[in-house]
Design an enzyme around this catalytic site. Structure first.
Site, PDB file in Angstrom:
ATOM      1  N   SER A1018       0.845  -1.196   0.000  1.00 59.35           N
ATOM      2  CA  SER A1018       0.000   0.000   0.000  1.00 59.35           C
ATOM      3  C   SER A1018       0.879   1.244   0.000  1.00 59.35           C
ATOM      4  CB  SER A1018      -0.906   0.003   1.234  1.00 59.35           C
ATOM      5  OG  SER A1018      -0.126   0.140   2.413  1.00 59.35           O
ATOM      6  N   HIS A1019       0.269   2.388  -0.283  1.00 65.59           N
ATOM      7  CA  HIS A1019       1.020   3.642  -0.355  1.00 65.59           C
ATOM      8  C   HIS A1019       1.746   3.936   0.956  1.00 65.59           C
ATOM      9  CE1 HIS A1019      -0.546   4.399  -4.232  1.00 65.59           C
ATOM     10  NE2 HIS A1019      -1.751   4.829  -3.879  1.00 65.59           N
ATOM     11  N   VAL A1020       1.043   3.785   2.072  1.00 67.01           N
ATOM     12  CA  VAL A1020       1.670   4.128   3.348  1.00 67.01           C
ATOM     13  C   VAL A1020       2.809   3.172   3.678  1.00 67.01           C
ATOM     14  CG1 VAL A1020       0.129   2.775   4.840  1.00 67.01           C
ATOM     15  CG2 VAL A1020       1.165   4.864   5.715  1.00 67.01           C
ATOM     16  N   ARG A1023       5.824   4.236   1.584  1.00 63.16           N
ATOM     17  CA  ARG A1023       6.430   5.466   2.091  1.00 63.16           C
ATOM     18  C   ARG A1023       7.163   5.227   3.406  1.00 63.16           C
ATOM     19  NH1 ARG A1023       2.211   7.657  -0.898  1.00 63.16           N
ATOM     20  NH2 ARG A1023       0.588   7.581   0.672  1.00 63.16           N
ATOM     21  N   VAL A1289      -3.779  -0.641  -3.320  1.00 65.36           N
ATOM     22  CA  VAL A1289      -2.898   0.463  -2.945  1.00 65.36           C
ATOM     23  C   VAL A1289      -3.635   1.568  -2.200  1.00 65.36           C
ATOM     24  CG1 VAL A1289      -1.302   0.008  -4.816  1.00 65.36           C
ATOM     25  CG2 VAL A1289      -3.216   1.544  -5.217  1.00 65.36           C
TER      26      VAL A1289
END
Length: 1416
Positions: A1018-1020, A1023, A1289
């Site tokens: 996923s995005h988090v 990051r 995502v």
């Protein structure tokens, strides 16, 4: 001859067993006599076995057999003497039945979406029934249902035959049968053994989309070919025909047949048996099939004995355990919001207001009028409106009704005190009225408020300072009052009460709650007043919707938990309380029928009040205590004090007091036991002294009174529960199965008739439940409870004159499931996964039966069924699959808790503040509501199973997503989203209750620990890894609770060698030391973007993609063309290059938009981040230059893509809006904060738009060609979801299917986790516009996923059903797909020469790569 069930040894049934008996020839009602059955050689009368004989007893006198027993009666001679017809038994060889050729017809239809329907109708033969075969071709629907009912000649009402295709269930008054799909063809076949049916009407429905397919707006209809057979030579014994007709009646739900229907049913039963004989079945075989069970011992009156030897009516066959067959889950669905997420809902469409309420609206809207009071009453069964208004200081009373007969109101005025009857002055008396000794009679006149269907009266009271207006009404000799009292309305304007400050009431029906609070002083006079007021308020809440109904629930729940006063200086008879309850619960029953979308809320409200009842049921509370005192010589002391309370104000406390007395007596008069029962149930010594009629004494009873008091108080407890405890199991069962309470002395009898139309299996199940309700081993009890609820469910879903009692029975069964599970938890301490999974499945089923919008729970139940099978078989990866189902179930519980928190807690806080409820009771309101249902028990069971599964799957307490050792201070937060724009001034370890998957991690945060389960890709998650931030999911609630206790404390977090996580307390100095070391490192260089310019092209093809025109996303996909193996496909692509947005913004047609964007950008630079939303909305106001439209059209067509404008102008508008939404995402919160954090100049950010055709994916995947969790370069890691990839995502809860594959062994992928995601995204053939900025995939900064990709058409969110998913169930298919994904990832990495982050889809087994970028 032997005794058969309830039949006596003379093989007869007395009139006590069969009531309402008719003579076959005369039709007269039989006198007290016996009915003889033909002699038979079987060991028991046909089907009148111990399990069904109960239906012939007095407890079920309304049954078909008792009303229709003339069908079983032999004829009488003219003299009236009985003579038995001898049955004619024919050998099969004597058959003379003949049939014509089997008829066969085919009809074809073309319906929506290009679907073709063919129906083949095949007529019956002597060896098989008629069939209709439905075949749908060109079908792209995975959830197609046949919604159907059968017809009989001359009757347009749909009949729902018992013979149905597998998986069918009843819904919306029809049978719904699933189609079975193969490729693009789906089919289902229905057979019709019932010859009385001559046609079928039907519709098709796509269950997932709630889309209905009709024939020109109407039903489809197909005739059923009829059997042309001559049965004149086939004879069967009349006794068998009678038994077969009884079985048909029971099979059809014990309907109340008319005499004509009974005859028709009897003849259909004869045809069924004749058909069997025609097929070669002997009469002896039929008789053997229809015969009953073993001989049952009878008491002297012919009633079967119970296990303890006592005679009891309605006895059912004893069972040691219910044999549950796994039922279809399809009939469990309660969907009231098409496409809603689990736990969510939207208001139902507005209902047409009834004429009287429309009239009220018209009168209220009159110019210059101030409404003083608007109130609705009942006038018999009709409605009555009283509207008091004030115009220029003059009071007007308008009274209207939908009463149909001539109606007269007798009225007066109140001058000095409320409810006073004082004569009105002549000046206020309407014309044509009749003064009568201080009162006035006024006739209602037609045309009230301009509606001829209403009649009314207008009384102008002028400026007289009257207090109120009392009245009664009469019509045709009948008088009408307000629940036994005079009607009364106040005509004085009420001063607006200043309530204590309790917030602004946001998220509540604030005005409605204030109305409740304003009536509390009246409500606390007695329970009769409270229930009467509740009825009026509930009438309003019925129209005002969910939040108002939540107000009723909270108010009555505060009452039920003794937070509100039940009685204050007012004496009321028990029958008046009972009647008030009766009115309230009947109104709730009406709402339950009329508002299925609010049934869950209505059930909760009904759970707070007793059943009530008119007349003798309530009166017996008052009368029966006198009989108990007289019969047992206990007229003084505590018993007399209790008697006085019961006479003046009975309440639910009396149930507790009666139980305490019984416990005290049974414990051999142990006073400690008496007080324990009272205190455990909230009835303290202080509370008993607070009653208007105090109970101050302790009971003082004698040993010689013991047996009589136990007998009489046990019966009295039943009476109390019948009024005060609607959801008490025993009283609810009695109310449904029927009972008689004999009167004694001056008391009248109470007779409750059994409910007709219930399942034939239900009495036996309920008897089993009562027999085992206290068992320590709760598994058999749970099976019986759930089976009883499933048998009851069809009756709950349709109108019934006894629906209220059926609801209370279902509430009682539901509550007993919860208490049984709580009692059984200790016994399950050492249970294995199979037994725990079984109990969990039953509690999930129970929760689904009680919930609205329960689709998510039903899918969880289907998954638990699969889990039980794979645990039993010890299938490969059974622990991982169980863990996924467990996680999904937890998410469903989380949805339910959040729904209750959102709907109920704000109401509890606001209303609790208004009413002065104890703060602790307000704070835990929602928590206690959840605990009162089975959700809390389910949570405990999941917590019990979770560590067992994790141990079996070799999982620790953590899944480490970003493995980084850190030292810092713990900060507990509810949601990561709430703090994503915060800056922490010291190293902070966030313990966050919620992480959705697309948030930014705030500055200063060095770790995020959560019970949530965001995907590894996923995005988090990406990051966190890029920012070297520790990120992990905690599976152990105890570990998480311990971390939360360390809020603001310093800890050290270390990732262990086995990929688990450990933590320990440290001092603040150690954190400072670690921070100083980090500070010594050079700060990352500032990222400077090269601003892009418009190069003169609005649109370019894939061949023109260069770094100056498009971002890495577009270039990477173009670089793959023609270089990958042929089995890896790529979508067609084009783009709007860099600079197009700026060019469009600079056009004169967009001057105002440009000015606004400039102003908003300045405000954002000054720190006003609330303007981000305004900026996005402003961008949507851009207009497309004609040159852009023409150039984009030519480019798309030249690339082989469809041009939306060719379909319609509206389709181009959709496409243009999608393009603008991509550009607008430059100002979304996570992107803006991320660039700000990286010190990127936001004005330098440019956005190209990649245009691609959407592949209608079966599955989507993301590949990282280096395992991101372990940084192992020899492994490929991938995640797979159903539908489109945004659920992977984006902010969609649950986990994807995850696996790894060694690059040296790609054909043997290893599954790491199975999916728990609830939502799949699906879309029709369309185009997607993908963000492609110059601020992504930069060294030192991963901007991927910050900006939006927007399809031209909205994706459809569907709850995912994994129980039939081939990727989960078929290991060979799973291995093929996962291998293909791994091989594609390896091929892309080899081609581009570096680790890749790849997105793609699977459609019909084919693999597509839609984008790739360097893995960061």
């Amino acid at each position: 001859m032997q005794s058969h069930g309830v039949l006596s040894k003379t093989n007869s049934v007395s009139s006590a067993a069969i009531s309402g008996l008719h003579c076959q020839e005369t039709g007269r009602r039989a006198s007290v006599c016996s009915v003889e059955f033909p002699q038979c050689k079987c060991s028991g009368a046909p089907t009148i076995s111990s399990s069904s004989s109960r239906l012939l007893k007095s407890t079920l006198k309304s049954s078909f057999v008792s009303r229709s027993s003339h069908l079983l009666v032999p004829s009488l001679s003219k003299s009236g003497n009985r003579r038995t017809k001898r049955a004619v038994v024919l050998s099969p060889r004597a058959i003379v039945a003949t049939a014509t050729e089997v008829a066969e017809t085919t009809k074809e239809f073309s319906i929506d979406d290009g679907i073709k329907l063919k129906v083949k109708a095949t007529g019956p033969a002597t060896d098989k029934p008629a069939t209709l075969q439905f075949e749908v071709s060109n079908c792209h629907v995975d959830s197609l249902l046949l919604h159907w009912g059968a017809l009989q000649p001359g009757n347009n009402a749909w009949i729902l035959p018992a013979n149905r295709p597998e998986g069918s269930y009843e819904n919306h008054g029809a049978v719904q049968s699933p189609f079975h799909k193969t490729g693009d063809t789906a089919s289902v076949t229905v057979s019709f053994p019932d010859f009385s049916l001559n046609a079928v009407e039907f519709l098709l429905v796509d269950k997932n989309r709630n889309h209905w397919y009709k024939l020109n707006g109407s039903n489809f209809r197909i005739d059923i070919p009829q059997l042309n057979v001559d049965f004149s030579g086939v004879s069967v014994p009349e006794d068998l025909v009678g038994v077969q007709s009884y079985l048909r009646w029971e099979r059809n739900g014990r309907q109340n047949y008319s005499p004509e229907q009974e005859k028709a049913e009897y003849e259909e039963a004869r045809k069924e048996l004749q058909m069997e004989v025609a097929q070669g079945v002997s009469i002896d075989t039929i008789r053997e099939r229809l015969q009953g069970g073993k001989k049952q011992e009878s008491s002297s009156n012919g009633t079967p004995k119970s296990n303890n030897g006592s005679s009891q009516s309605g006895h059912v066959q004893h069972m040691s355990r219910i044999s549950r067959n796994r039922r279809s889950t399809d009939d469990l669905f309660n969907r009231f919001t098409a496409g809603a997420k689990a736990g969510s809902g939207t208001p139902p469409p507005p209902r047409e207001l009834p004429p009287l309420k429309k009239a009220a609206q018209r009168l209220e809207a009159a110019e210059g009028s101030e409404v003083i009071l608007k109130k609705f009453f009942k006038a018999g069964y009709e409605d009555l409106l009283v509207l008091v208004t004030k115009i220029e200081d003059k009071v007007r009373v308008q009274i209207g009704t939908n009463f149909k007969e001539p109606l007269v109101m007798r009225w007066a005025v109140s001058k000095d005190h409320a409810r006073e009857w004082a004569p009105p002055p002549e000046t206020v008396i309407p014309a044509d009225s009749t003064p009568l000794d201080g009162t006035v009679d006024t006739q209602f006149k037609a045309g009230f408020a301009g509606d001829d269907s209403l009649q009314g009266i207008t009384i102008d009271l002028g400026d007289h300072n009257f207090i109120g207006l009392p009245f009664v009404m009469h019509s045709g000799g009948n008088w009408y009052k307000d629940n036994g009292s005079d009607y009364y309305v106040s005509v004085q304007p009420k001063e607006k009460k200043e309530f204590k400050a309790v917030g602004n009431g946001e998220g509540t029906a604030k005005d409605f709650l204030e109305d409740i609070a304003s009536q509390e002083s009246e409500a606390e006079r007695s329970l009769m007043h409270r229930y009467n007021i509740a009825t009026g308020l509930t009438e309003r809440a019925k129209e005002e919707g969910e939040l108002a109904q939540a107000g009723i629930l909270v108010w009555l729940r505060f009452m039920a938990t003794r937070q509100l006063t039940w009685n204050k200086n007012y004496n009321v008879k028990p029958r008046e309380i009972s009647a008030a309850q009766d009115r309230l619960t009947n109104l709730l029953r009406e709402m339950y029928t009329e508002q299925p979308e609010n049934r869950e809320m209505i059930r909760l409200i009904m759970g707070t009040v007793g059943r009530g009842g008119e007349g003798d049921v309530g009166q017996r509370i008052r009368d029966e205590i006198l009989v108990i005192q007289r019969n047992n010589d206990c007229a003084g002391g505590m018993m007399e004090e209790w008697h006085q309370k019961l006479h003046n104000n009975t309440s639910p406390d009396d149930v507790v007091i009666c139980q305490a007395l019984l416990d005290y007596i049974k414990s051999d008069f142990n006073m400690t036991v008496y007080w324990k029962t009272l205190n455990d149930n909230g009835v303290t010594k202080e509370r008993m002294k607070s009653y208007d009629r105090q109970i101050c004494s302790e009971p003082s009873l004698r040993h010689d009174q013991k047996d009589g008091l136990i007998r009489d108080l046990t019966n009295y407890l039943r009476t109390l529960k019948a009024v005060h405890s609607g959801a008490d199991l025993e009283s609810a069962i009695q109310a449904c199965m029927g009972y008689t309470a004999q009167g004694s002395g001056f008391m009248g009898d109470v007779k409750i008739h059994p409910i007709s139309g219930l399942s034939g299996a239900l009495p036996q199940l309920l008897a089993f439940v009562l027999e085992h309700v206290e068992d320590r081993n709760v598994l058999p009890l749970l099976e019986g409870l759930l089976e009883a609820r499933r048998e009851l469910r069809p009756t709950l879903l349709k109108p019934h004159d006894r629906l209220r009692d059926i609801i209370f029975l279902d509430l009682a069964l539901d509550s007993t499931v919860r208490t049984a599970v709580e009692r059984g938890l200790e016994g399950l301490a050492n249970a294995g996964p199979q037994e725990l999974a079984l109990v969990i499945s039953m509690v999930v089923e129970n929760l689904a039966l009680s919930s609205n919008n329960n689709e998510e729970l039903v899918y969880c139940l289907k998954d638990w069924y699969n889990v039980m099978d794979i645990i039993q078989n010890k299938s490969h990866n059974w622990a991982l699959r169980t863990k996924a189902v467990l996680d999904r179930t937890r998410l469903a519980l989380q949805d339910k808790a959040e729904y209750y928190q959102k709907i109920l807690q704000p109401t509890a806080e606001y209303l609790g503040g208004l009413l002065g409820v104890d703060e602790w009771a307000v704070n835990i309101f929602t928590e206690e509501m959840i605990r009162s249902g089975s959700a809390a028990s389910l949570s405990q069971l999941l917590n019990r199973l979770d560590p067992v599964i994790r141990k079996e799957a070799h999982m620790g307490s953590w899944q480490v997503i970003s493995p980084v050792d850190v030292k810092g201070f713990i900060e507990v937060v509810d949601e990561l989203e709430h703090v994503q724009d915060k800056v922490y001034d010291r190293p902070t370890i966030l313990v966050s209750g919620r992480v959705k998957g697309e948030e930014e991690i705030p500055d200063g945060a060095i770790a995020v620990l959560t019970p949530d389960m965001p995907d590894v890709l996923s995005h988090v998650s990406v990051r966190a890894r890029n920012g070297k931030i520790c990120f992990a999911t905690c599976f152990d609630p105890n570990v998480l609770a311990d971390l939360r206790k360390k809020d603001k404390k310093a800890v050290s977090i270390v990732v262990t060698p086995n990929a688990d996580l450990s933590y320990s307390d440290i001092g603040a100095a150690e954190v400072a030391s670690a921070t100083a070391t980090d500070d010594d490192q050079a700060p990352p260089p500032k990222i400077i973007l090269k601003k892009k310019k418009f190069v003169g092209k609005y649109a370019i093809s894939a061949d023109e993609f260069t770094p100056d025109l498009v971002g890495a996303k577009s270039r990477n996909i173009a670089n793959l063309r023609g270089k990958l193996p042929s089995w890896i496909r790529l979508p067609t692509s084009a783009a709007l290059p860099f600079g197009v947005f700026e060019k469009v913004l600079s056009e004169s047609i967009n001057k105002d938009v440009a000015t606004e964007i400039a102003a908003l950008s300045k405000q954002l630079a000054d720190g006003d981040f609330s303007k981000l939303k305004d900026a996005r909305e402003t961008v949507l106001g851009l207009k497309a230059p004609p040159a852009l439209v023409e150039e984009l059209k030519a480019t798309l067509k030249g690339s082989g893509m469809p041009w939306p404008g060719d379909e319609s102008e509206e389709r181009w508008t959709q496409a243009w809006t999608a393009i603008k939404r991509v550009w607008a995402s430059k100002w979304n919160e996570r992107a803006y904060f991320s660039t700000r954090k990286a010190k990127i100049d936001h004005s330098d950010l440019c956005m190209a738009v990649l245009v691609q055709e959407i592949i209608q994916a079966d599955y989507a995947f993301v590949i990282h060609t280096i395992n991101p969790s372990t940084e192992e370069k020899t492994e490929i890691y991938a995640e797979v979801v159903k539908g489109l990839g945004e659920t992977l995502v984006g902010a969609y809860s649950g986990r994807a299917l995850s696996f790894v594959a060694k690059k040296s062994d790609l054909k043997n992928p290893q599954v790491l986790g199975y999916p728990s995601k609830r939502i799949g995204l699906f879309i029709k053939q369309s185009i997607i516009f993908r963000s492609d900025s110059n601020g992504e995939d930069l060294e030192g900064y991963a901007g991927a996923g910050l900006y939006d990709s927007v399809p031209m058409d909205l994706e459809e969110e569907r709850l995912v059903d994994y129980s039939t998913d081939k990727l989960i169930l078929d290991e060979a298919f799973q291995k093929t797909i996962l291998t293909k994904i791994a091989e594609a990832g390896y091929a892309v990495e080899e081609l581009l020469g570096s680790a890749q982050d790849i997105e793609g889809v699977i459609k019909d087994g084919e693999l597509y790569i839609v984008q790739t970028r360097p893995q960061m």
